[in-house]
Motif scaffolding. Sequence first.
Motif, PDB file in Angstrom:
ATOM      1  N   VAL A 160     -44.549  56.862  96.850  1.00 29.64           N
ATOM      2  CA  VAL A 160     -44.454  58.246  97.328  1.00 29.64           C
ATOM      3  C   VAL A 160     -43.780  58.199  98.695  1.00 29.64           C
ATOM      4  O   VAL A 160     -44.304  57.578  99.629  1.00 29.64           O
ATOM      5  N   SER A 161     -42.614  58.851  98.821  1.00 31.37           N
ATOM      6  CA  SER A 161     -41.812  58.764 100.044  1.00 31.37           C
ATOM      7  C   SER A 161     -41.579  60.143 100.647  1.00 31.37           C
ATOM      8  O   SER A 161     -41.588  61.154  99.948  1.00 31.37           O
ATOM      9  N   GLY A 162     -41.352  60.145 101.947  1.00 30.05           N
ATOM     10  CA  GLY A 162     -40.955  61.356 102.644  1.00 30.05           C
ATOM     11  C   GLY A 162     -42.057  62.365 102.875  1.00 30.05           C
ATOM     12  O   GLY A 162     -41.789  63.528 103.157  1.00 30.05           O
ATOM     13  N   ILE A 163     -43.325  61.952 102.783  1.00 28.92           N
ATOM     14  CA  ILE A 163     -44.428  62.900 102.940  1.00 28.92           C
ATOM     15  C   ILE A 163     -44.794  63.035 104.414  1.00 28.92           C
ATOM     16  O   ILE A 163     -44.535  62.146 105.232  1.00 28.92           O
ATOM     17  N   PRO A 195     -44.061  57.628 104.915  1.00 26.97           N
ATOM     18  CA  PRO A 195     -43.998  58.980 105.477  1.00 26.97           C
ATOM     19  C   PRO A 195     -42.601  59.337 105.968  1.00 26.97           C
ATOM     20  O   PRO A 195     -41.741  58.465 106.138  1.00 26.97           O
ATOM     21  N   ALA A 196     -42.404  60.625 106.199  1.00 26.85           N
ATOM     22  CA  ALA A 196     -41.099  61.089 106.665  1.00 26.85           C
ATOM     23  C   ALA A 196     -40.880  60.771 108.132  1.00 26.85           C
ATOM     24  O   ALA A 196     -39.750  60.550 108.566  1.00 26.85           O
ATOM     25  N   ILE A 230     -60.108  51.272  92.688  1.00 32.91           N
ATOM     26  CA  ILE A 230     -60.523  50.052  93.368  1.00 32.91           C
ATOM     27  C   ILE A 230     -59.596  48.872  93.087  1.00 32.91           C
ATOM     28  O   ILE A 230     -59.621  47.878  93.806  1.00 32.91           O
ATOM     29  N   PHE A 231     -58.774  48.956  92.044  1.00 36.15           N
ATOM     30  CA  PHE A 231     -57.907  47.830  91.693  1.00 36.15           C
ATOM     31  C   PHE A 231     -56.505  47.968  92.295  1.00 36.15           C
ATOM     32  O   PHE A 231     -55.733  47.016  92.265  1.00 36.15           O
ATOM     33  N   ALA A 232     -56.162  49.135  92.820  1.00 38.56           N
ATOM     34  CA  ALA A 232     -54.802  49.372  93.311  1.00 38.56           C
ATOM     35  C   ALA A 232     -54.634  48.880  94.742  1.00 38.56           C
ATOM     36  O   ALA A 232     -55.493  49.098  95.597  1.00 38.56           O
ATOM     37  N   GLU A 233     -53.529  48.219  95.012  1.00 36.24           N
ATOM     38  CA  GLU A 233     -53.165  47.799  96.359  1.00 36.24           C
ATOM     39  C   GLU A 233     -52.367  48.935  97.008  1.00 36.24           C
ATOM     40  O   GLU A 233     -51.369  49.389  96.460  1.00 36.24           O
ATOM     41  N   VAL A 234     -52.811  49.376  98.159  1.00 36.86           N
ATOM     42  CA  VAL A 234     -52.128  50.459  98.870  1.00 36.86           C
ATOM     43  C   VAL A 234     -51.279  49.861  99.973  1.00 36.86           C
ATOM     44  O   VAL A 234     -51.783  49.137 100.852  1.00 36.86           O
ATOM     45  N   ILE A 235     -49.970  50.119  99.931  1.00 38.43           N
ATOM     46  CA  ILE A 235     -49.015  49.593 100.917  1.00 38.43           C
ATOM     47  C   ILE A 235     -48.469  50.770 101.714  1.00 38.43           C
ATOM     48  O   ILE A 235     -47.956  51.737 101.152  1.00 38.43           O
ATOM     49  N   TYR A 236     -48.562  50.661 103.025  1.00 42.22           N
ATOM     50  CA  TYR A 236     -48.075  51.717 103.914  1.00 42.22           C
ATOM     51  C   TYR A 236     -46.804  51.224 104.601  1.00 42.22           C
ATOM     52  O   TYR A 236     -46.822  50.201 105.304  1.00 42.22           O
ATOM     53  N   LEU A 237     -45.704  51.922 104.425  1.00 41.64           N
ATOM     54  CA  LEU A 237     -44.435  51.547 105.043  1.00 41.64           C
ATOM     55  C   LEU A 237     -44.153  52.435 106.231  1.00 41.64           C
ATOM     56  O   LEU A 237     -44.362  53.653 106.183  1.00 41.64           O
ATOM     57  N   ASP A 238     -43.674  51.849 107.320  1.00 40.93           N
ATOM     58  CA  ASP A 238     -43.301  52.635 108.493  1.00 40.93           C
ATOM     59  C   ASP A 238     -42.098  53.505 108.164  1.00 40.93           C
ATOM     60  O   ASP A 238     -41.206  53.100 107.403  1.00 40.93           O
ATOM     61  N   PRO A 239     -42.063  54.732 108.736  1.00 42.79           N
ATOM     62  CA  PRO A 239     -40.931  55.631 108.473  1.00 42.79           C
ATOM     63  C   PRO A 239     -39.641  55.081 109.091  1.00 42.79           C
ATOM     64  O   PRO A 239     -39.670  54.287 109.998  1.00 42.79           O
TER      65      PRO A 239
END
Length: 431
Positions: A371-374, A401-402, A422-431
């Motif tokens: 999910v991009s640009g939020i 994020p945007a 609980i099984f999903a890996e959440v990756i946060y990318l810098d804008p």
Amino acid sequence: MSIAIQREPSRLPSKTDAELDRISNLPGHVIDQILSRLPIRDAVRSSVLSRKWRYKWATIPCLVFDNQCFNISSQDQTFIKNKLVSIIDHVLLLHNGPIHKFKLSHRDLLGVTDIDRWILCMSRSSIKEFVLEIWKGHRYKPPSCLFSCQNLIHLELFNCSLKPPLTFKGFKNLRSLDLQHVTVTQDVFEKLISSCTSLERLTLMNFTGVTHLIIDAPNLQFFDIGGIFDDVSFLNTFHLALVSIGLYVNINHDENDAREHSSKLLRFFVNLPHIRRLEIQSYFLKYLALGYVPNRLPNPCVDLNHLSVRIDFDDLEENTVALCLLRSCPNLQELEMLARPEEQTSRERSTNFWEDDHWSSLFAHLRMVKVSGISGVKSEMDFIKFLLSNAPVLEQLTVKPASQEGEWELMKELLRFRRASIFAEVIYLDP
């Protein structure tokens, strides 16, 4: 009296001589392979290596004239143009043998009349790949002899105006067509596509003159389009598997106008039974929202495993179409949602759309989501929570994020949603 005769020691071949010998003794087919991988400038220079290499370049079947082939240090456009013409004329004059590929793409190239002469030369050879990219000036109109090249397999034109002769019956062997920044009339476009019966790949970007895209191509497998148009229709495209489509203008139809249209969504998919990858870019999702939008497609897209959608999460109609697509792709494995925030309009907005329990365990095979640009608004976060709650085998969720504004609050929300899957890996990318 004895005379001593002093003999000079025999001279061993130098390392340079040995290297030249090895180069000279290379098999002919190896030399051909080497020359085919060199820029034309270096291929011509290879003539000085040895007698065996002299003018060997003149038989290579692939001629590429691009920015790597010329080193012209001048700001005088007339000088540059004359130098380019002189070099290409010289190469074609000395070339001896068939030319299977001809590419002309230089940043200082204008649509000069000399190109007509070069295309005429190509039409007399068994040319299979032709690439012409005019980076400056007005759109160039190729001569009619281009349309007589019946051995063409790949044709790529940039900044051109197309007008085939009346006798043109199509390129019977053409498998790949790439048209960018072109001008072509409606009837010429329809005839061009339908008459190229072997066409497998079609790219169409930033075109003028065509408002209703009718794609009639029984062997088409790949379709990439981006531009301004009113409508698009697929005919006989049952092998089409990869589609990327972008509408570069916003659609501002009022609700009454939308009801008068038949379902754009249903008509779009009726001739795409085996689509595997779909990318909906720019404002095309808004186009698909015109007319009737069902809960799901009558015939599910069972082969579709990758879906990419540009969406305004606050637009009720776009969300409705997106949900219909998700419901209609039972084997979806990869999903990309790119947020497109819009200015507030009079159209109905929906900030609670993804809060509803649309379906449980909706995405039985979904493994990768991006999910991009939020910006972290409620509608976007509701969608992410909806995904995490309805994707039992999700392996990875990537969020970009945007901007950095509100970044910390967004990360806290994601950590809170993390418990939903609980099984999903959440990756946060810098804008």
